[in-house]
Structures are given as structure tokens and as C-alpha cells.
Design a protein around this motif. Structure first.
Motif, PDB file in Angstrom:
ATOM      1  N   GLY A  45       0.821  -1.197   0.000  1.00 37.56           N
ATOM      2  CA  GLY A  45       0.000   0.000   0.000  1.00 37.56           C
ATOM      3  C   GLY A  45       0.859   1.252   0.000  1.00 37.56           C
ATOM      4  O   GLY A  45       2.083   1.192  -0.070  1.00 37.56           O
ATOM      5  N   TRP A  46       0.199   2.410   0.088  1.00 40.99           N
ATOM      6  CA  TRP A  46       0.924   3.672   0.013  1.00 40.99           C
ATOM      7  C   TRP A  46       0.415   4.658   1.059  1.00 40.99           C
ATOM      8  O   TRP A  46      -0.718   4.583   1.530  1.00 40.99           O
ATOM      9  CB  TRP A  46       0.796   4.282  -1.383  1.00 40.99           C
ATOM     10  N   TYR A  47       1.323   5.569   1.424  1.00 41.63           N
ATOM     11  CA  TYR A  47       1.039   6.622   2.391  1.00 41.63           C
ATOM     12  C   TYR A  47       1.214   7.988   1.713  1.00 41.63           C
ATOM     13  O   TYR A  47       2.154   8.188   0.941  1.00 41.63           O
ATOM     14  CB  TYR A  47       1.990   6.556   3.584  1.00 41.63           C
ATOM     15  N   GLU A  48       0.342   8.911   2.027  1.00 40.84           N
ATOM     16  CA  GLU A  48       0.495  10.278   1.554  1.00 40.84           C
ATOM     17  C   GLU A  48       1.211  11.095   2.623  1.00 40.84           C
ATOM     18  O   GLU A  48       0.771  11.154   3.777  1.00 40.84           O
ATOM     19  CB  GLU A  48      -0.867  10.900   1.245  1.00 40.84           C
ATOM     20  N   ASN A  49       2.333  11.711   2.270  1.00 39.90           N
ATOM     21  CA  ASN A  49       3.123  12.481   3.211  1.00 39.90           C
ATOM     22  C   ASN A  49       2.670  13.940   3.242  1.00 39.90           C
ATOM     23  O   ASN A  49       2.073  14.439   2.280  1.00 39.90           O
ATOM     24  CB  ASN A  49       4.603  12.396   2.831  1.00 39.90           C
ATOM     25  N   PRO A  50       2.939  14.657   4.345  1.00 42.73           N
ATOM     26  CA  PRO A  50       2.495  16.059   4.456  1.00 42.73           C
ATOM     27  C   PRO A  50       3.004  16.964   3.340  1.00 42.73           C
ATOM     28  O   PRO A  50       2.333  17.932   2.976  1.00 42.73           O
ATOM     29  CB  PRO A  50       3.055  16.489   5.817  1.00 42.73           C
ATOM     30  N   ASP A  51       4.181  16.653   2.768  1.00 45.58           N
ATOM     31  CA  ASP A  51       4.731  17.504   1.712  1.00 45.58           C
ATOM     32  C   ASP A  51       4.227  17.119   0.320  1.00 45.58           C
ATOM     33  O   ASP A  51       4.684  17.662  -0.689  1.00 45.58           O
ATOM     34  CB  ASP A  51       6.261  17.468   1.736  1.00 45.58           C
ATOM     35  N   GLY A  52       3.286  16.181   0.258  1.00 48.00           N
ATOM     36  CA  GLY A  52       2.721  15.776  -1.018  1.00 48.00           C
ATOM     37  C   GLY A  52       3.402  14.586  -1.663  1.00 48.00           C
ATOM     38  O   GLY A  52       2.872  14.020  -2.633  1.00 48.00           O
ATOM     39  N   THR A 115      10.426   0.757   2.244  1.00 51.07           N
ATOM     40  CA  THR A 115       9.569   1.687   1.516  1.00 51.07           C
ATOM     41  C   THR A 115      10.378   2.428   0.463  1.00 51.07           C
ATOM     42  O   THR A 115      11.605   2.490   0.518  1.00 51.07           O
ATOM     43  CB  THR A 115       8.921   2.719   2.457  1.00 51.07           C
ATOM     44  N   VAL A 116       9.648   2.992  -0.485  1.00 52.94           N
ATOM     45  CA  VAL A 116      10.211   3.838  -1.534  1.00 52.94           C
ATOM     46  C   VAL A 116       9.405   5.129  -1.553  1.00 52.94           C
ATOM     47  O   VAL A 116       8.169   5.087  -1.588  1.00 52.94           O
ATOM     48  CB  VAL A 116      10.145   3.149  -2.913  1.00 52.94           C
ATOM     49  N   LYS A 117      10.087   6.281  -1.524  1.00 54.90           N
ATOM     50  CA  LYS A 117       9.394   7.567  -1.581  1.00 54.90           C
ATOM     51  C   LYS A 117       9.496   8.133  -2.989  1.00 54.90           C
ATOM     52  O   LYS A 117      10.587   8.250  -3.541  1.00 54.90           O
ATOM     53  CB  LYS A 117       9.979   8.562  -0.579  1.00 54.90           C
ATOM     54  N   VAL A 118       8.348   8.486  -3.558  1.00 57.40           N
ATOM     55  CA  VAL A 118       8.304   9.052  -4.908  1.00 57.40           C
ATOM     56  C   VAL A 118       7.796  10.489  -4.824  1.00 57.40           C
ATOM     57  O   VAL A 118       7.114  10.869  -3.866  1.00 57.40           O
ATOM     58  CB  VAL A 118       7.413   8.216  -5.843  1.00 57.40           C
ATOM     59  N   PRO A 119       8.123  11.316  -5.824  1.00 58.31           N
ATOM     60  CA  PRO A 119       7.733  12.732  -5.770  1.00 58.31           C
ATOM     61  C   PRO A 119       6.222  12.921  -5.845  1.00 58.31           C
ATOM     62  O   PRO A 119       5.481  12.049  -6.307  1.00 58.31           O
ATOM     63  CB  PRO A 119       8.423  13.331  -7.008  1.00 58.31           C
ATOM     64  N   ALA A 147      -7.871   2.485  -2.740  1.00 55.07           N
ATOM     65  CA  ALA A 147      -8.066   1.172  -2.128  1.00 55.07           C
ATOM     66  C   ALA A 147      -6.827   0.695  -1.393  1.00 55.07           C
ATOM     67  O   ALA A 147      -6.925  -0.099  -0.460  1.00 55.07           O
ATOM     68  CB  ALA A 147      -8.470   0.151  -3.194  1.00 55.07           C
ATOM     69  N   TYR A 148      -5.642   1.162  -1.812  1.00 53.01           N
ATOM     70  CA  TYR A 148      -4.394   0.732  -1.187  1.00 53.01           C
ATOM     71  C   TYR A 148      -3.777   1.806  -0.314  1.00 53.01           C
ATOM     72  O   TYR A 148      -2.635   1.674   0.102  1.00 53.01           O
ATOM     73  CB  TYR A 148      -3.401   0.296  -2.262  1.00 53.01           C
ATOM     74  N   GLN A 149      -4.523   2.875  -0.027  1.00 54.40           N
ATOM     75  CA  GLN A 149      -3.966   3.925   0.822  1.00 54.40           C
ATOM     76  C   GLN A 149      -3.977   3.473   2.282  1.00 54.40           C
ATOM     77  O   GLN A 149      -4.969   2.919   2.774  1.00 54.40           O
ATOM     78  CB  GLN A 149      -4.737   5.227   0.677  1.00 54.40           C
ATOM     79  N   SER A 176       8.732   3.219   7.015  1.00 52.86           N
ATOM     80  CA  SER A 176       9.910   3.972   6.565  1.00 52.86           C
ATOM     81  C   SER A 176      10.962   4.049   7.649  1.00 52.86           C
ATOM     82  O   SER A 176      12.161   4.058   7.372  1.00 52.86           O
ATOM     83  CB  SER A 176       9.507   5.384   6.120  1.00 52.86           C
ATOM     84  N   GLY A 177      10.524   4.141   8.898  1.00 50.37           N
ATOM     85  CA  GLY A 177      11.395   4.024  10.046  1.00 50.37           C
ATOM     86  C   GLY A 177      12.503   5.032  10.140  1.00 50.37           C
ATOM     87  O   GLY A 177      12.353   6.201   9.776  1.00 50.37           O
TER      88      GLY A 177
END
Length: 294
Positions: A45-52, A115-119, A147-149, A176-177
């Protein structure tokens, strides 16, 4: 060769050519052998970060009961686009049964290993591929569907614990730790590793008191594993319960071969009613880069 495309725990099989040489067809009701089975990557799944930006979470499945499968980085263990390659594990141990609910049910999935962080605005796929024993499995990480958030806190307030490698140092939370400062040791010399863990969840009162074997013993658990590296690593102890919501965990890691390693520690609070690996909460990863000399 056998290829499969795995997405979030669902598999779409794609068969190319013949099965691996010497392979035998498995009868539908025959028990699985203890070893020699497949290891496959999974997108959790994926997470939305505060910076977008978006964080994609990956794990793996190992069907073997005892075999630790090693797949070094390279064409057999690769992530594309290449700028995201290199953080994935190379060691895939069998998944230890989760007894947080008092049961001894065996799991074959290890979730949120890295995890992998993408722009922000990234619309492509980050694809992880594993090849082993003539089989190829690939999984795309993507954030194009809610669905995967993944989100915190959970239903009753649980969040992943805070993990530190220094008493007053920076803290990490979630898959991400946090990365520790690199350390160095030599072959056969025990390396002491220490981490500090705090469960700062603000929880609702449980409507019904449920006491399980695991919950009665530990508020949190700390588990040490080799994430990557050329040889075996022995941890003593490999797992430690934390009886309070704040504590310290220590282990001794002994390396059998020289080289560059990454040790992963997972801190969880799976004893709570609203937290388990199956519902994608609540654990935090810590990573330690170790240089081992002869």
C-alpha cells in the motif's frame, strides 16, 4: 520460465514457456514440501506524506517453513526505475508465526519490510522483481487508487511506536522508520545493538477486556533480522518483549562473513486489539548499516 505479476496480495499468473527443469506438478490436495517453494515480492500500500510526496510500502511472501532464501541485488533482485533500486532486502527468512492473538497461526507474509518515496504527482509504477529457481515474480507499487492507501491512527487509536537508536536522538515511525549511524565490526566479534522504543498511542478504552497470552506478557515486541548482506547473521536474542509502553531492547549480532550488511529491527505493538500485520499497523522499522571486516 514462470512469471507472475503480484499486486497488493493478489496474483495474476502469467505462464511463459515450460516450468523449471525437473519440476513436478503438485497435486491439488497434496501437502506442500517444507522447502524449495517460491519467494515473491508484494506491494502493501501507500502513504500520503504532508509535503505531497508518496511512500510506497513493500513486503514479501516466503512459503518455505525453514529455508532462508538469499537473492543478492542485481538482475535477480531489482527495482525499476533504477533510482529506487538497492534498498530492498536480499534475505528472505520464513515468516515467524504471529501469536499476538494467542493463536499459533503461521503466516507466509512479511509486510512493510522497506519503503520507496516518490515525488508528488508521480503517476508511474515502481516495480520490484525477484527471480529464483527459474521463477520470476514482479509487483508494481503505485498510488493511483485509494483502495491501497494506508493511514494512522487505527480504530481505537493505535499508531506505530517511536523508535530511536539514541536515548534523545531522532525518532522514526512506521515502515519507513529510521536509519542508524553506520557501525563496524569484524567476523565472529559480537556487535552490541541497542534501540529505544515508545508506544505513544492515545487509545480509546477497550469496550471489552480481552486478555491473550501475548498481550498479557508484552506491550510491544522487538524483532531483529538481516535485511541484506553476503553471509548469515546470528542475533542473541532475535526477539524481545517490552512489558511497558516505553523501554529499551538490546541484541548481540555476530557475522560469519565479511562484507557490507544492513540489519533491520522491527518494533511493534501487535498485542493491542486494533493492531496487527494483517491490517497494516502498527510497527516501525530501524535500519543499521554494518561493515564487517575479516
Amino acid at each position: 520460465m514462470l512469471g507472475r505479476w503480484l499486486v497488493g496480495g493478489l496474483a495474476i499468473a502469467m505462464f511463459i514457456g515450460a516450468p523449471p527443469s525437473g519440476a513436478q506438478s503438485q497435486r491439488p490436495l497434496a501437502p506442500l514440501p517444507p522447502d524449495g517453494l517460491r519467494v515473491a515480492p508484494f506491494f502493501d500500500g501507500w502513504y500520503e506524506n504532508p509535503d505531497g510526496t508518496i511512500t510506497l510500502s513493500f513486503g514479501y511472501s516466503n512459503l518455505n517453513r525453514a529455508e532462508v532464501v538469499e537473492i543478492p541485488l542485481g538482475e535477480d533482485n531489482v527495482i525499476v526505475p533504477k533510482e529506487y533500486d538497492g534498498h530492498q532486502p536480499t534475505s528472505f527468512p520464513p515468516v515467524v508465526p504471529d501469536s499476538s492473538d494467542g493463536a499459533a497461526t503461521r503466516r507466509d507474509r512479511e509486510r512493510g519490510v522497506f519503503t520507496v518515496k516518490v515525488p508528488a504527482g508521480f503517476r508511474g509504477d515502481v516495480v520490484w522483481t525477484l527471480r529464483n529457481r527459474g521463477q520470476t515474480f514482479s509487483v508494481p507499487g503505485r498510488a493511483r487508487t485509494g483502495a491501497y492507501q494506508l493511514r494512522w491512527p487505527m480504530a481505537m487509536g493505535s499508531v506505530p511506536p517511536l523508535l530511536r537508536f539514541k536515548p534523545n536522538g531522532p525518532a522514526g515511525r512506521g515502515p519507513s522508520g529510521i536509519q542508524a549511524d553506520p557501525v563496524q565490526t569484524s567476523v565472529g566479534a559480537p556487535l552490541a545493538l541497542t534501540m529505544w522504543i515508545t508506544d505513544d498511542s492515545v487509545r480509546e478504552k477497550e469496550p471489552i477486556t480481552i486478555v491473550t497470552k501475548a498481550a498479557a506478557k508484552a506491550a510491544m515486541n522487538v524483532t531483529w533480522n538481516k535485511h541484506s548482506g553476503p553471509g548469515p547473521v546470528v542475533f542473541s536474542p532475535p526477539k524481545e518483549p517490552i512489558t511497558q509502553v516505553e523501554g529499551t531492547a538490546m541484541t548481540s549480532a555476530t557475522f560469519k562473513q565479511p562484507g557490507e550488511y544492513v540489519v533491520r529491527v522491527r518494533a511493534d505493538n501487535f498485542g493491542r486489539l486494533d493492531t496487527s500485520p494483517g491490517n497494516q499497523c502498527c510497527w516501525t522499522n530501524g535500519y543499521v548499516k554494518v561493515t564487517v571486516t575479516p
